[in-house]
Design a protein around this motif. Structure first.
Motif, PDB file in Angstrom:
ATOM      1  N   GLU A 173       0.694  -1.157   0.043  1.00  0.00           N
ATOM      2  CA  GLU A 173      -0.027   0.003   0.082  1.00  0.00           C
ATOM      3  C   GLU A 173       0.797   1.352  -0.029  1.00  0.00           C
ATOM      4  O   GLU A 173       0.594   2.239  -0.868  1.00  0.00           O
ATOM      5  CB  GLU A 173      -0.756  -0.279   1.311  1.00  0.00           C
ATOM      6  CG  GLU A 173      -1.773   1.189   1.320  1.00  0.00           C
ATOM      7  CD  GLU A 173      -2.550   1.431   2.633  1.00  0.00           C
ATOM      8  OE1 GLU A 173      -2.007   0.512   3.862  1.00  0.00           O
ATOM      9  OE2 GLU A 173      -3.275   2.132   2.936  1.00  0.00           O
ATOM     10  N   ASP A 174       1.721   1.383   0.860  1.00  0.00           N
ATOM     11  CA  ASP A 174       2.738   2.512   1.134  1.00  0.00           C
ATOM     12  C   ASP A 174       4.371   2.163   0.944  1.00  0.00           C
ATOM     13  O   ASP A 174       5.050   3.242   1.336  1.00  0.00           O
ATOM     14  CB  ASP A 174       2.395   3.213   2.372  1.00  0.00           C
ATOM     15  CG  ASP A 174       2.424   2.315   3.549  1.00  0.00           C
ATOM     16  OD1 ASP A 174       2.809   1.220   3.327  1.00  0.00           O
ATOM     17  OD2 ASP A 174       1.764   2.987   4.717  1.00  0.00           O
ATOM     18  N   LEU A 175       4.430   1.139   0.618  1.00  0.00           N
ATOM     19  CA  LEU A 175       6.030   0.662   0.544  1.00  0.00           C
ATOM     20  C   LEU A 175       6.615   0.878   2.033  1.00  0.00           C
ATOM     21  O   LEU A 175       7.999   1.030   1.880  1.00  0.00           O
ATOM     22  CB  LEU A 175       6.880   1.558  -0.538  1.00  0.00           C
ATOM     23  CG  LEU A 175       6.206   1.516  -2.015  1.00  0.00           C
ATOM     24  CD1 LEU A 175       6.899   2.127  -2.960  1.00  0.00           C
ATOM     25  CD2 LEU A 175       6.292  -0.134  -2.240  1.00  0.00           C
ATOM     26  N   ALA A 176       5.809   0.923   2.852  1.00  0.00           N
ATOM     27  CA  ALA A 176       6.547   1.143   4.423  1.00  0.00           C
ATOM     28  C   ALA A 176       7.175  -0.398   4.679  1.00  0.00           C
ATOM     29  O   ALA A 176       6.875  -1.423   4.225  1.00  0.00           O
ATOM     30  CB  ALA A 176       5.543   1.273   5.465  1.00  0.00           C
TER      31      ALA A 176
END
Lengths: 185, 203
Positions: free
Chosen positions: A106-109
């Motif tokens: 989703e956010d490349l975290a």
């Protein structure tokens, strides 16, 4: 003008999940492409955890698979039903250094990041050395992730993408064929 | 110490703009100005501010190193006070009884009930200690890379707000599309990506 991050997250959230799904496919089927994208002496393999999500309207079905290759076949079943990889554990070897991380589509975290061990800081004078060493290790790891992502994005907007999608479909379908054959025996 | 821990989490940002020269002095002044308030004059449920990496429980940067050229290493501290519902209920009952005893009515209006609740919460906030949450931050100011050592959504939001208030610079989260923009795609490639539609891998 760069896109507003909230808009980008909402409208293109699927890009990260497609990236992780492609990454799983390519690590299994085309490690040469991974090395070409990530750099020399870099080996990337899917580790011991994959989470898949299937979005149906407002609801999200999530399947988390832990374990070795045999259990990972459940993931292929989920892909056949239209799920995408939402989060994956990756083992990364850069030269003789071993890293691992969980990457969220989703956010490349990145979470559970493990780098090669660094020297323990016992006195304040040792802090600077530790900062440079740890920052350098993390930069190396993120550089691999970024190179893979950039490679994926360029492939995604190229004419080759439709061929890649067909190859991925074939890979995903292949597990179903193996399963049906084993039922027939 | 999340940054130096054997295992950690990172959310990455790209900083738009640069600090005014001399960079280290500008950063030091800004961080000190927005250091966390240890004892806010008005009790708050949540207080957010910077601390040093080495001494996150002291709101004082003096004697701590934060500059490791080109990196700036510091921490964001979020002090939170959680009011237990049952304790709030008890204090509201006590404040209500006191308010009724002082007047000649047998009940409180809706507005008075709101006031009593606010009074009870303020009373408790002044007495309950805050729980500190520390998140390390590493900023490569030359490359414009900012890393928050957490993936908690609330911490990410706090970082963006505090970072802008402190430095007047926007920290852009590196989510897939913004990451692609920042990764070196040409404007034509970014345009092509913006027109992409989700693929279907299931037959």
């Amino acid at each position: 003008m760069p896109m507003d991050p909230l808009v980008a997250l909402k409208r293109y959230g699927y890009l990260g999940r497609e990236f992780l799904t492609w990454l799983w496919y390519v690590t299994e089927n085309d490690p040469g492409q991974v090395e070409a994208a990530a750099g020399d002496s870099v080996v990337v393999v899917v580790g011991n955890r994959i989470a898949l999500e299937r979005v149906r309207g407002e609801s999200v079905e999530r399947v988390t698979i832990r374990g070795e290759a045999a259990q990972m076949e459940e993931g292929l079943v989920a892909l056949r039903k239209g799920a995408l990889v939402a989060e994956v554990n990756l083992s990364v070897e850069i030269g003789d250094q071993a890293y691992s991380l969980n990457l969220r589509g989703e956010d490349l975290a990145a979470s559970s990041i493990r780098t090669p061990a660094t020297e323990r800081v016992r006195v304040v004078d040792e802090l600077a050395g530790a900062v440079f060493e740890k920052a350098g290790l993390l930069e190396k790891l993120f550089s691999v992730v970024d190179n893979l992502f950039l490679h994926f994005v360029r492939l995604r907007i190229s004419d080759s993408w439709s061929r890649e999608v067909l190859a991925m479909r074939k890979w995903i379908a292949s597990y179903g064929a193996v399963q049906e054959a084993s039922r027939g025996n | 110490m999340g940054f130096l821990s054997p295992s950690g989490s990172v959310t990455r940002y790209k900083v738009k703009g640069e600090l005014a020269a001399p960079v280290l002095e500008t950063a030091a002044r800004a961080l000190a100005k927005h250091a966390i308030e240890e004892e806010p004059s008005v009790p708050e449920k949540k207080v957010v501010g910077w601390t040093s990496f080495e001494n996150p429980y002291q709101a004082d940067f003096s004697g701590s190193s934060f500059a490791f050229d080109p990196y700036l290493l510091f921490a964001m501290r979020v002090d939170k006070k959680t009011l237990p519902a049952k304790l709030v209920k008890k204090e509201v009952a006590r404040f209500t009884a006191r308010r009724l005893a002082a007047g000649d009515r047998e009940f409180l209006s809706r507005e008075q009930k709101k006031e009593v609740r606010a009074e009870a919460e303020d009373y408790l906030l002044a007495r309950i200690p805050a729980v500190p949450h520390v998140f390390d931050v590493l900023w490569n100011y030359e490359a414009g890379d900012l890393w928050l050592f957490s993936t908690q959504k609330a911490a990410c939001e706090d970082l963006q707000t505090l970072f802008y208030a402190t430095f007047g610079l926007v920290a852009v989260p590196m989510v897939p599309f913004t990451k692609a923009e920042a990764c070196g795609l040409s404007p034509a490639e970014v345009d092509a990506l913006s027109k992409a539609a989700p693929a279907s891998f299931a037959e």
